[in-house]
Every structure is written in C-alpha cells, then in structure tokens.
Motif scaffolding. Structure first.
Motif, PDB file in Angstrom:
ATOM      1  N   GLY A  48     -17.620  38.553  26.249  1.00 36.23           N
ATOM      2  CA  GLY A  48     -17.630  37.220  25.667  1.00 36.23           C
ATOM      3  C   GLY A  48     -18.712  37.113  24.622  1.00 36.23           C
ATOM      4  N   LEU A  49     -18.682  36.036  23.843  1.00 36.57           N
ATOM      5  CA  LEU A  49     -19.691  35.828  22.820  1.00 36.57           C
ATOM      6  C   LEU A  49     -21.006  35.379  23.457  1.00 36.57           C
ATOM      7  CD1 LEU A  49     -17.529  33.921  20.163  1.00 36.57           C
ATOM      8  CD2 LEU A  49     -17.988  36.378  20.317  1.00 36.57           C
ATOM      9  N   VAL A  50     -22.109  35.512  22.688  1.00 38.85           N
ATOM     10  CA  VAL A  50     -23.397  35.021  23.162  1.00 38.85           C
ATOM     11  C   VAL A  50     -23.280  33.524  23.456  1.00 38.85           C
ATOM     12  CG1 VAL A  50     -25.800  34.609  22.516  1.00 38.85           C
ATOM     13  CG2 VAL A  50     -24.691  36.769  21.908  1.00 38.85           C
ATOM     14  N   GLY A  51     -23.749  33.100  24.634  1.00 39.07           N
ATOM     15  CA  GLY A  51     -23.660  31.702  25.026  1.00 39.07           C
ATOM     16  C   GLY A  51     -22.433  31.367  25.847  1.00 39.07           C
ATOM     17  N   ALA A  52     -21.583  32.366  26.111  1.00 40.12           N
ATOM     18  CA  ALA A  52     -20.365  32.104  26.886  1.00 40.12           C
ATOM     19  C   ALA A  52     -20.653  31.901  28.366  1.00 40.12           C
ATOM     20  CB  ALA A  52     -19.371  33.258  26.706  1.00 40.12           C
ATOM     21  N   GLY A  53     -21.839  32.341  28.840  1.00 41.49           N
ATOM     22  CA  GLY A  53     -22.201  32.135  30.243  1.00 41.49           C
ATOM     23  C   GLY A  53     -22.197  33.387  31.085  1.00 41.49           C
ATOM     24  N   ARG A  54     -22.080  34.573  30.454  1.00 35.41           N
ATOM     25  CA  ARG A  54     -21.965  35.812  31.228  1.00 35.41           C
ATOM     26  C   ARG A  54     -23.223  36.120  32.029  1.00 35.41           C
ATOM     27  NH1 ARG A  54     -21.429  39.739  26.521  1.00 35.41           N
ATOM     28  NH2 ARG A  54     -23.092  38.328  25.871  1.00 35.41           N
ATOM     29  N   THR A  55     -24.383  36.099  31.365  1.00 33.08           N
ATOM     30  CA  THR A  55     -25.640  36.384  32.065  1.00 33.08           C
ATOM     31  C   THR A  55     -25.914  35.347  33.133  1.00 33.08           C
ATOM     32  OG1 THR A  55     -26.629  37.554  30.191  1.00 33.08           O
ATOM     33  CG2 THR A  55     -28.152  36.517  31.753  1.00 33.08           C
ATOM     34  N   GLU A  56     -25.582  34.101  32.855  1.00 27.55           N
ATOM     35  CA  GLU A  56     -25.818  33.025  33.820  1.00 27.55           C
ATOM     36  C   GLU A  56     -24.974  33.205  35.073  1.00 27.55           C
ATOM     37  OE1 GLU A  56     -27.127  31.731  29.836  1.00 27.55           O
ATOM     38  OE2 GLU A  56     -25.322  32.701  30.609  1.00 27.55           O
ATOM     39  N   VAL A  57     -23.740  33.696  34.909  1.00 30.90           N
ATOM     40  CA  VAL A  57     -22.906  33.992  36.076  1.00 30.90           C
ATOM     41  C   VAL A  57     -23.546  35.096  36.917  1.00 30.90           C
ATOM     42  CG1 VAL A  57     -20.709  35.009  36.814  1.00 30.90           C
ATOM     43  CG2 VAL A  57     -20.723  33.184  35.106  1.00 30.90           C
ATOM     44  N   ALA A  58     -24.006  36.148  36.266  1.00 32.15           N
ATOM     45  CA  ALA A  58     -24.634  37.257  36.990  1.00 32.15           C
ATOM     46  C   ALA A  58     -25.857  36.788  37.761  1.00 32.15           C
ATOM     47  CB  ALA A  58     -25.012  38.365  36.012  1.00 32.15           C
TER      48      ALA A  58
END
Length: 507
Positions: A293-303
């Motif tokens: 996903g793009l930066v800011g899509a929430g990937r790191t936050e999900v992890a």
C-alpha cells in the motif's frame, strides 16, 4: 584547424585518497571528480567506503594519503567549518534542525545579519529566507516552526542553509530513504534546478532507479577500493550491480518452495479508530504474506496493533488459535510473535549497547545465571547468530554504531529469531541497505518460510513484494481492499488496488 575546448576542471576532487581506522582500511587509493552542473552518483554496498569518502570531502576525516583538490589546487580541511567555508555542504538522510526555532532561524543560526547596536535584522533574515525558497521553487514560510516539518521539508531547509553559504558542491547522503514518491519528485526538481545554476551534486542512494533518473555519471566503490567512474548513459542496472558486488546478482529474490501449513496468525476485524478499520487476514506456516500500500495506508499501524505496541479499539488477534491480550507486546512475544520494526535505529536497537547485548535483549532469561547475565552465554548466543546470518563485524563487544545499515538490520533479525518465533513480522526489511545485503535478507526470509515460519512482510518496494510474497494484501486509506495471489501479482495490479482503482479481490 579548430582546436577542441579543453575539458572543464572539476570543482572538487579526490586523488588517490586512503583512510584507515586501526586495522580497517576504509578507503584505498580512491579518486573522484565532481564537475559543475553535474549530478554524480556514488554507488557501493554497505561497508564499501561511501560514508568515509563523504566525510573526507566534508572535512570530518583527514585522509592518511592522497589529496583533496578544490578547483585543481590541493586543500586541507581541518574540520567541517573549513569545508563549509569552501562551499561544500552535506545533506544527510536525517536532518538535524532546532525544532523550537523557525525555518529562517534555523537557516541563519549563529550568523544572523545585524542592525546597528547589534540587534538581529529579522526583516533581512525573513526576506533572504523567502528568496531562497523562491529560488528552490518551494512554498515554505520563513516563520514556520521547524517542529512538525516533514523529513522532506527539513531537507529543503538544509539545502536552503547550504545555498545561504554559497555552496558550490552539494553532497546528498540517502536523501530519499524516508520520502514518499511525490516528495522525492519535488526534491529531484530542486536538485535539477541547482544543477542548472552550476552546482556540483554528489548523490548517494541504494535505489538504483533514482541514480539513473537523476545522475549523469557514477563512481562505484567496493571494499574501500575504486572500481569505476563512468557515464550512466548506456549503462544498465545489471551492469552497475555487477560492479558493486563483483558478481552477477541474478537471484535477488530467491523464493524457495515451501509447504503451506496451518494458520499461524489470524487477524479478525481489527480496528483502530481514525487509523484503520475492519482488517482481517490469515498467515499460514510456510507462507510469506506481503502487506502493501501507499505511505499512510495504515500498514505499519496494523502491524503495531497486531504485536500490541498500539491498542486496537476492536477485533482480535490469534496466534496458533490462542487469542492475544490486546495492547501487550509481552503477551505477543510469549505467544510466538516477533516484530522487526521499520525504524531499526530508534525502535529495533539500542545503539550505545554492544552487538552481543542487542542480540541478547530478547532472551535475557536464557543467559541469566543466579539472577545475573552471564557474559559468556550472551557472547556465545550472539556468536552463533552472527555466523548464521553472516554478520560482518570486528568484535561483538563493539557498539552498534560501527556496523553498516545492512548489518544493523541483521542484528535486529537475530535478536528476534533467537526467540524461536512462530510468526515473524518484518516492516520494510530491506529499506536503506545495499543490493547485495538485500539479496541475503531475501534468502534468509525465504529459508525461514521453508522451515515452517509464518512471515508477514510490510514493504513499499514493489519488486520485493512481487518477488517474495505468496500472497499480497493491499491496503488503501486504512482498509484492506485486495488480496492478490502470487501468480496474479504485478506492479500494475498492486498499484491499482493501492490507489483505490480496484475493489477487493476474491480471496
């Protein structure tokens, strides 16, 4: 008979420069020429000598042998101030601004123009800053506080500061590592404008596509030695990689076949208000699942919510069928989860501690005897993982700061793999590391999956996602919008989903 014009003299050059630190020969007989109006790339793996070369040009290190030439004349820099006064500026990956001062105050710190009676001429400070921003084509208010500026804007401030010193040479060390695509495009536009004004630019990046997009010439280092200096026109990425690592690197994404087993990680309707919502997916033993996903899509936050660093507002996480207590990294570790964070220096390592102590941090109970940490057990544990991951170091007792970025990443991996996890979450596992080490990390992740580990990989590198993942989960604006099997994953299909142009694919 017309005579051709002589070749222009380089603005700045190194001639046969060598530099050693104890028994380590960081540079050996290295030469480099930087010309006005040209962007020159410096390529090489971590540990090739790029940082030492930059510091020699910037006056941080004095060479043991060879010469630094400015406009063809030998010069000795006794410190960074001498280099700066000579018109040499370095823009680092992580700018160092005073957060409580304004943009203008940061640019003119310690050398503000004065009125009579010694008072600072704030009008001149702001007016000159505004003129610098117009010159760079950037809309950044002089009175805006530095606190809260993006990394991209902080770098613009550093470039403006360099121009205020009438810098003729701009050295950019991994300036795009933390930038989005649009921020990188803006930075490149600024660099091209400076080139057009006659500045000489030395550009260092692990992203080969950026080197080819921005630069005209490239110098390659390997193991502290000069390998080549040549025009980029007619050169391919494969050619450049071969010069950097001394071999062909056909197998950058060595994906092994693995037997997919039972579900190791199950995420069900995980939600954190205002960040992501209703995220559900499974990762099975033997799988590498990419979260794209793009930066800011929430990937790191999900992890981070899965691991318990951040507390989710709704949903549940199961490891091997057991529901985890929300917001508890300890519970996640006890259940067999491991998280290699995106920012290895700030969140993955204790930089002032030794290599062996960092590797042992997740297993203090295993190296403790009678309530005290056994240095011998700690050393043996670290030495074992150093061999397994082919870590390049001098002594395990050295602090983390002496290691290259790729080797620092290996230490973070060793720290977590030593816990014997069932699920490994890796966030941007190869960001900021060279192409050779990147292949080693990919090989490691692939072999771990083949041994039955479940891997959840977050990556902004689309070739890495496509080359390594068995399945690609794509996020857009905090929602999981697509699940793409390995056979259907292309850069086009992933980007279509990441930009919201494609609805959720069938699982």
């Amino acid at each position: 008979m017309n005579q051709s014009a002589p070749d222009p003299a380089p603005v700045l050059a190194l001639k046969g420069v060598s530099k050693s630190f104890g028994a380590v020969r960081a540079l050996q007989d290295v030469s480099l020429q930087l010309f006005a109006g040209e962007a020159h790339a410096l390529a090489g793996e971590n540990g090739a000598g790029k940082s030492t070369l930059i510091k020699a040009l910037a006056g941080v290190h004095r060479p043991d042998g060879g010469e630094v030439l400015l406009d063809g004349e030998p010069v000795v820099f006794h410190g960074p101030a001498d280099a700066r006064d000579a018109g040499i500026a370095v823009i680092y990956q992580e700018p160092t601004l005073f957060p409580d001062l304004s943009v203008a105050e940061n640019i003119f710190m310690g050398r503000q123009p004065r009125r009579s009676l010694g008072r600072i001429d704030r009008g001149a400070v702001h007016g000159t800053t505004a003129a610098l921003m117009r010159r760079l084509g950037v809309d950044l208010a002089p009175d805006r506080p530095a606190r809260g500026l993006s990394i991209a804007d902080q770098q613009i401030v550093e470039i403006a500061k360099a121009l205020s010193f009438d810098a003729r040479v701009l050295i950019m060390d991994e300036p795009t590592a933390a930038l989005t695509g649009s921020e990188t495009a803006r930075l490149f536009a600024v660099v091209r404008a400076l080139r057009a004004e006659g500045a000489a630019v030395l550009f260092i990046s692990h992203r080969l596509e950026e080197i080819f997009a921005l630069c005209q010439r490239v110098t390659t280092l390997r193991d502290g030695r000069w390998i080549s200096s040549e025009p980029l026109e007619g050169l391919t990425e494969e050619d450049l990689v071969r010069r950097m690592v001394g071999r062909d690197l056909d197998d950058l994404y060595p994906k092994q076949d693995a037997e997919v087993g039972e579900v190791a990680l199950s995420v069900h309707r995980l939600t954190r208000e205002g960040v992501f919502r209703d995220v559900s997916f499974d990762v099975r033993r033997g799988e590498i699942v990419a979260l794209a996903g793009l930066v800011g899509a929430g990937r790191t936050e999900v992890a981070q919510a899965v691991f318990g660093v951040d507390r989710a507002d709704a949903g549940e996480v199961k490891v091997a069928g057991t529901v985890l207590r929300p917001g508890s990294p300890t519970a996640a570790m006890d259940a067999g989860l491991a998280l290699v964070p995106e920012d290895r220096r700030q969140r993955g390592l204790v930089m002032d501690m030794s290599i062996e102590r960092n590797i042992g941090l997740t297993g203090l109970g295993e190296v403790r005897r009678r309530g005290l940490v056994s240095r011998a057990l700690e050393h043996d544990r670290a030495a074992d993982w150093a061999v397994r991951l082919q870590l390049k170091y001098n002594r395990l007792a050295d602090t983390m700061g002496v290691l290259s970025g790729g080797n620092q990443q290996k230490v973070v991996l060793a720290k977590w793999l030593a816990t014997g996890p069932a699920v490994l979450i890796v966030d941007e596992p190869t960001r900021g590391i060279d192409v050779g080490t990147k292949a080693e990390v990919h090989r490691l992740l692939s072999s771990l999956a083949a041994e039955g580990l479940a891997v959840l990989m977050i990556s902004s590198d689309l070739p890495e996602v496509i080359g390594m993942a068995d399945r690609v989960l794509v996020m857009h604006e905090g929602r999981l919008v697509a699940e793409i099997p390995r056979g259907g994953a292309t850069e086009e299909s992933v980007m279509a989903a990441a930009t919201g142009r494609k609805g959720r694919a069938a699982a």
